[in-house]
Design a protein around this motif. Structure first.
Motif, PDB file in Angstrom:
ATOM      1  N   TYR A 110       0.816  -1.211   0.000  1.00  0.00           N
ATOM      2  CA  TYR A 110       0.000   0.000   0.000  1.00  0.00           C
ATOM      3  C   TYR A 110       0.859   1.274   0.000  1.00  0.00           C
ATOM      4  O   TYR A 110       0.647   2.181  -0.813  1.00  0.00           O
ATOM      5  CB  TYR A 110      -0.937   0.001   1.212  1.00  0.00           C
ATOM      6  N   ASP A 111       1.853   1.344   0.895  1.00  0.00           N
ATOM      7  CA  ASP A 111       2.700   2.539   0.968  1.00  0.00           C
ATOM      8  C   ASP A 111       3.497   2.730  -0.316  1.00  0.00           C
ATOM      9  O   ASP A 111       3.672   3.862  -0.787  1.00  0.00           O
ATOM     10  CB  ASP A 111       3.650   2.455   2.163  1.00  0.00           C
ATOM     11  N   SER A 112       3.989   1.633  -0.892  1.00  0.00           N
ATOM     12  CA  SER A 112       4.752   1.726  -2.143  1.00  0.00           C
ATOM     13  C   SER A 112       3.862   2.242  -3.276  1.00  0.00           C
ATOM     14  O   SER A 112       4.280   3.074  -4.087  1.00  0.00           O
ATOM     15  CB  SER A 112       5.324   0.354  -2.521  1.00  0.00           C
ATOM     16  N   MET A 113       2.622   1.743  -3.331  1.00  0.00           N
ATOM     17  CA  MET A 113       1.699   2.184  -4.364  1.00  0.00           C
ATOM     18  C   MET A 113       1.287   3.637  -4.143  1.00  0.00           C
ATOM     19  O   MET A 113       1.097   4.397  -5.092  1.00  0.00           O
ATOM     20  CB  MET A 113       0.465   1.275  -4.374  1.00  0.00           C
ATOM     21  N   LYS A 114       1.166   4.036  -2.882  1.00  0.00           N
ATOM     22  CA  LYS A 114       0.831   5.427  -2.564  1.00  0.00           C
ATOM     23  C   LYS A 114       1.936   6.358  -3.061  1.00  0.00           C
ATOM     24  O   LYS A 114       1.658   7.412  -3.640  1.00  0.00           O
ATOM     25  CB  LYS A 114       0.636   5.566  -1.048  1.00  0.00           C
ATOM     26  N   GLN A 115       3.194   5.950  -2.857  1.00  0.00           N
ATOM     27  CA  GLN A 115       4.318   6.752  -3.337  1.00  0.00           C
ATOM     28  C   GLN A 115       4.367   6.780  -4.858  1.00  0.00           C
ATOM     29  O   GLN A 115       4.760   7.781  -5.465  1.00  0.00           O
ATOM     30  CB  GLN A 115       5.632   6.203  -2.779  1.00  0.00           C
ATOM     31  N   TYR A 117       1.738   6.751  -6.876  1.00  0.00           N
ATOM     32  CA  TYR A 117       0.733   7.695  -7.355  1.00  0.00           C
ATOM     33  C   TYR A 117       1.085   9.144  -7.013  1.00  0.00           C
ATOM     34  O   TYR A 117       0.634  10.073  -7.693  1.00  0.00           O
ATOM     35  CB  TYR A 117      -0.640   7.340  -6.788  1.00  0.00           C
ATOM     36  N   THR A 118       1.867   9.355  -5.965  1.00  0.00           N
ATOM     37  CA  THR A 118       2.270  10.731  -5.611  1.00  0.00           C
ATOM     38  C   THR A 118       3.648  11.057  -6.184  1.00  0.00           C
ATOM     39  O   THR A 118       4.187  12.125  -5.892  1.00  0.00           O
ATOM     40  CB  THR A 118       2.311  10.905  -4.078  1.00  0.00           C
ATOM     41  N   ARG A 119       4.203  10.110  -6.962  1.00  0.00           N
ATOM     42  CA  ARG A 119       5.514  10.281  -7.590  1.00  0.00           C
ATOM     43  C   ARG A 119       6.605  10.582  -6.557  1.00  0.00           C
ATOM     44  O   ARG A 119       7.445  11.460  -6.743  1.00  0.00           O
ATOM     45  CB  ARG A 119       5.467  11.380  -8.660  1.00  0.00           C
ATOM     46  N   GLY A 120       6.551   9.826  -5.461  1.00  0.00           N
ATOM     47  CA  GLY A 120       7.588   9.918  -4.440  1.00  0.00           C
ATOM     48  C   GLY A 120       7.353  10.950  -3.371  1.00  0.00           C
ATOM     49  O   GLY A 120       8.116  11.027  -2.404  1.00  0.00           O
ATOM     50  N   SER A 121       6.298  11.742  -3.499  1.00  0.00           N
ATOM     51  CA  SER A 121       6.025  12.777  -2.499  1.00  0.00           C
ATOM     52  C   SER A 121       5.513  12.153  -1.206  1.00  0.00           C
ATOM     53  O   SER A 121       4.785  11.168  -1.226  1.00  0.00           O
ATOM     54  CB  SER A 121       4.981  13.764  -3.038  1.00  0.00           C
ATOM     55  N   GLU A 122       5.890  12.732  -0.075  1.00  0.00           N
ATOM     56  CA  GLU A 122       5.440  12.231   1.220  1.00  0.00           C
ATOM     57  C   GLU A 122       4.041  12.746   1.575  1.00  0.00           C
ATOM     58  O   GLU A 122       3.404  12.252   2.489  1.00  0.00           O
ATOM     59  CB  GLU A 122       6.432  12.642   2.316  1.00  0.00           C
ATOM     60  N   ASN A 123       3.590  13.775   0.871  1.00  0.00           N
ATOM     61  CA  ASN A 123       2.284  14.382   1.160  1.00  0.00           C
ATOM     62  C   ASN A 123       1.222  13.786   0.237  1.00  0.00           C
ATOM     63  O   ASN A 123       0.934  14.316  -0.834  1.00  0.00           O
ATOM     64  CB  ASN A 123       2.346  15.908   0.979  1.00  0.00           C
ATOM     65  N   ARG A 129      -4.422   8.125  -1.927  1.00  0.00           N
ATOM     66  CA  ARG A 129      -4.614   7.026  -0.977  1.00  0.00           C
ATOM     67  C   ARG A 129      -5.702   6.070  -1.461  1.00  0.00           C
ATOM     68  O   ARG A 129      -5.557   4.848  -1.359  1.00  0.00           O
ATOM     69  CB  ARG A 129      -4.977   7.579   0.391  1.00  0.00           C
ATOM     70  N   LEU A 130      -6.801   6.633  -1.959  1.00  0.00           N
ATOM     71  CA  LEU A 130      -7.888   5.789  -2.464  1.00  0.00           C
ATOM     72  C   LEU A 130      -7.442   4.974  -3.669  1.00  0.00           C
ATOM     73  O   LEU A 130      -7.769   3.788  -3.788  1.00  0.00           O
ATOM     74  CB  LEU A 130      -9.096   6.654  -2.830  1.00  0.00           C
ATOM     75  N   MET A 131      -6.694   5.601  -4.563  1.00  0.00           N
ATOM     76  CA  MET A 131      -6.198   4.887  -5.746  1.00  0.00           C
ATOM     77  C   MET A 131      -5.239   3.773  -5.348  1.00  0.00           C
ATOM     78  O   MET A 131      -5.280   2.667  -5.898  1.00  0.00           O
ATOM     79  CB  MET A 131      -5.517   5.867  -6.701  1.00  0.00           C
ATOM     80  N   ALA A 132      -4.385   4.045  -4.364  1.00  0.00           N
ATOM     81  CA  ALA A 132      -3.454   3.021  -3.884  1.00  0.00           C
ATOM     82  C   ALA A 132      -4.209   1.863  -3.254  1.00  0.00           C
ATOM     83  O   ALA A 132      -3.889   0.685  -3.486  1.00  0.00           O
ATOM     84  CB  ALA A 132      -2.477   3.633  -2.876  1.00  0.00           C
ATOM     85  N   GLY A 133      -5.229   2.173  -2.447  1.00  0.00           N
ATOM     86  CA  GLY A 133      -6.029   1.128  -1.813  1.00  0.00           C
ATOM     87  C   GLY A 133      -6.765   0.277  -2.824  1.00  0.00           C
ATOM     88  O   GLY A 133      -6.805  -0.960  -2.720  1.00  0.00           O
ATOM     89  N   CYS A 134      -7.375   0.910  -3.835  1.00  0.00           N
ATOM     90  CA  CYS A 134      -8.085   0.164  -4.884  1.00  0.00           C
ATOM     91  C   CYS A 134      -7.129  -0.736  -5.670  1.00  0.00           C
ATOM     92  O   CYS A 134      -7.448  -1.888  -5.974  1.00  0.00           O
ATOM     93  CB  CYS A 134      -8.773   1.137  -5.843  1.00  0.00           C
ATOM     94  N   LEU A 205      -7.527   0.723   4.981  1.00  0.00           N
ATOM     95  CA  LEU A 205      -6.185   1.302   5.013  1.00  0.00           C
ATOM     96  C   LEU A 205      -6.205   2.822   5.025  1.00  0.00           C
ATOM     97  O   LEU A 205      -5.446   3.457   5.760  1.00  0.00           O
ATOM     98  CB  LEU A 205      -5.366   0.805   3.816  1.00  0.00           C
ATOM     99  N   VAL A 206      -7.093   3.406   4.193  1.00  0.00           N
ATOM    100  CA  VAL A 206      -7.141   4.870   4.138  1.00  0.00           C
ATOM    101  C   VAL A 206      -7.658   5.438   5.457  1.00  0.00           C
ATOM    102  O   VAL A 206      -7.126   6.426   5.975  1.00  0.00           O
ATOM    103  CB  VAL A 206      -8.021   5.338   2.953  1.00  0.00           C
ATOM    104  N   THR A 207      -8.694   4.805   6.038  1.00  0.00           N
ATOM    105  CA  THR A 207      -9.219   5.265   7.324  1.00  0.00           C
ATOM    106  C   THR A 207      -8.158   5.143   8.411  1.00  0.00           C
ATOM    107  O   THR A 207      -7.952   6.067   9.206  1.00  0.00           O
ATOM    108  CB  THR A 207     -10.474   4.466   7.729  1.00  0.00           C
ATOM    109  N   TYR A 208      -7.481   3.997   8.462  1.00  0.00           N
ATOM    110  CA  TYR A 208      -6.409   3.803   9.458  1.00  0.00           C
ATOM    111  C   TYR A 208      -5.312   4.840   9.262  1.00  0.00           C
ATOM    112  O   TYR A 208      -4.838   5.466  10.224  1.00  0.00           O
ATOM    113  CB  TYR A 208      -5.834   2.395   9.325  1.00  0.00           C
ATOM    114  N   ASP A 209      -4.921   5.032   8.013  1.00  0.00           N
ATOM    115  CA  ASP A 209      -3.880   5.982   7.654  1.00  0.00           C
ATOM    116  C   ASP A 209      -4.235   7.391   8.137  1.00  0.00           C
ATOM    117  O   ASP A 209      -3.429   8.069   8.785  1.00  0.00           O
ATOM    118  CB  ASP A 209      -3.730   5.980   6.123  1.00  0.00           C
ATOM    119  N   ILE A 210      -5.467   7.820   7.836  1.00  0.00           N
ATOM    120  CA  ILE A 210      -5.894   9.185   8.168  1.00  0.00           C
ATOM    121  C   ILE A 210      -6.066   9.375   9.673  1.00  0.00           C
ATOM    122  O   ILE A 210      -5.616  10.372  10.241  1.00  0.00           O
ATOM    123  CB  ILE A 210      -7.205   9.528   7.425  1.00  0.00           C
TER     124      ILE A 210
END
Length: 320
Positions: A110-115, A117-123, A129-134, A205-210
């Motif tokens: 999940y974290d790798s996919m989140k990065q 989609y954000t192209r390496g950004s931490e924000n 997050r939703l796209m990474a979860g899906c 994951l997104v709810t836990y993350d947030i």
């Protein structure tokens, strides 16, 4: 005074080894191990949920006598009395196989996919997050669907008076389904399962993350057990509300005999016309008890396993 820790190829200023972010490999295997721990702790609740979800089918197939189970603990008590305590763990082997392959992908990546989609950004924003979860949810289902089919079939299997069982073991279930229904039978219900797990993954994951991020941002708690517990409980509650309808359809369709439903949509329509809208929330309480407790055990275990694996990795890499 600043403290320096040495690790080959890396110098950390003012950091403890346990503060290091876990690698993708640690997250991948840690997620699978944590999910197996959570499954061991909550499997009877999951079995009760499956029995309650398919009960409407039994009622219409068998008449009034099909209504065997009432409530979470009533279902568990009935199963123990009529089938023995081991029945609560029907399909456990397939369940653990599922978690090692399934959770490793959907949670560990999940974290790798989140990065990605954000192209390496931490924000990461909510959309990323939703796209990474899906994405990780769909990937996990495509990979681990056969284990889920076998798990559901075992959990739905009722021991009859003459001792005849639908399947004699986990491997026998894989072989029997492939022989009688074709290899496609092992991927039965894949589409509703992808839908369900895309929703579950996002909600979970997104709810836990947030929630965890907000707790830490506002200094309500530190990054420790109470924080993980609170975030996991909130994630479990939100996930149950959102995912229950799709979960019921998935369970009914995966457990159905060949030809009973033409598709997952036909299964949903049949449920709606014969049993009404409340059918989509059959087994809600065991679903919540299971998802809530599962999330708590899984996320708390996951955080601890990640830290333990990083400590072990650093101890191997540190100079003697």
């Amino acid at each position: 005074m600043q403290i320096f820790y040495y690790c080959p190829g890396l110098v950390m200023v003012g950091m403890r080894p346990t503060d290091l972010p876990p690698t993708a490999t640690v997250k991948f295997f840690g997620a699978g191990m944590a999910a197996c721990v959570a499954d061991l702790a909550t499997f009877p609740l999951d079995t009760a949920k499956v029995r309650l979800q398919i009960q409407g089918e039994a009622q219409f197939a068998e008449g009034a006598s099909g209504m065997r189970y009432r409530g979470v603990f009533g279902t568990i008590t009935t199963m123990v009395r009529t089938e023995g305590p081991r029945s609560l763990y029907n399909g456990l082997v397939a369940g653990l196989q599922r978690q090692m392959s399934f959770a490793s992908v959907r949670i560990g990546l999940y974290d790798s996919m989140k990065q990605f989609y954000t192209r390496g950004s931490e924000n990461a924003g909510i959309v990323s997050r939703l796209m990474a979860g899906c994405t990780t949810g769909a990937m996990a289902v495509a990979f681990a669907q056969p284990t889920d089919v076998v798990k559901v079939r075992f959990q739905a299997q009722v021991r009859v008076a003459d001792g005849v069982k639908r399947y004699n073991g986990t491997m026998d279930a894989y072989r029997t389904i492939a022989r009688n229904e074709g290899v496609r039978g092992l991927w039965k219900g894949c589409l509703p399962n992808i839908t369900r797990n895309a929703i579950v993954n996002c909600a979970e994951l997104v709810t836990y993350d947030i929630i965890k991020e907000l707790i830490l941002k506002h200094d309500l708690m530190t990054d420790n057990l109470p924080c993980h517990f609170t975030a996991a409980f909130g994630a479990g509650f939100c996930t149950t509300i959102v995912a229950s309808p799709v979960d019921v359809v998935k369970t009914r369709f995966m457990n159905s005999s060949p030809g009973q439903y033409s598709s997952a949509i036909n299964c949903a329509v049949t449920m709606l016309t014969k049993e009404g809208p409340t059918a989509f929330y059959k087994g809600f309480m065991p679903s919540f008890l299971r998802l809530g407790s599962w999330n708590i055990v899984m996320f708390v275990s996951y955080e601890q396993i990640k830290r333990a694996m990083m400590r072990t990795q650093l101890s191997w890499e540190s100079p003697v």
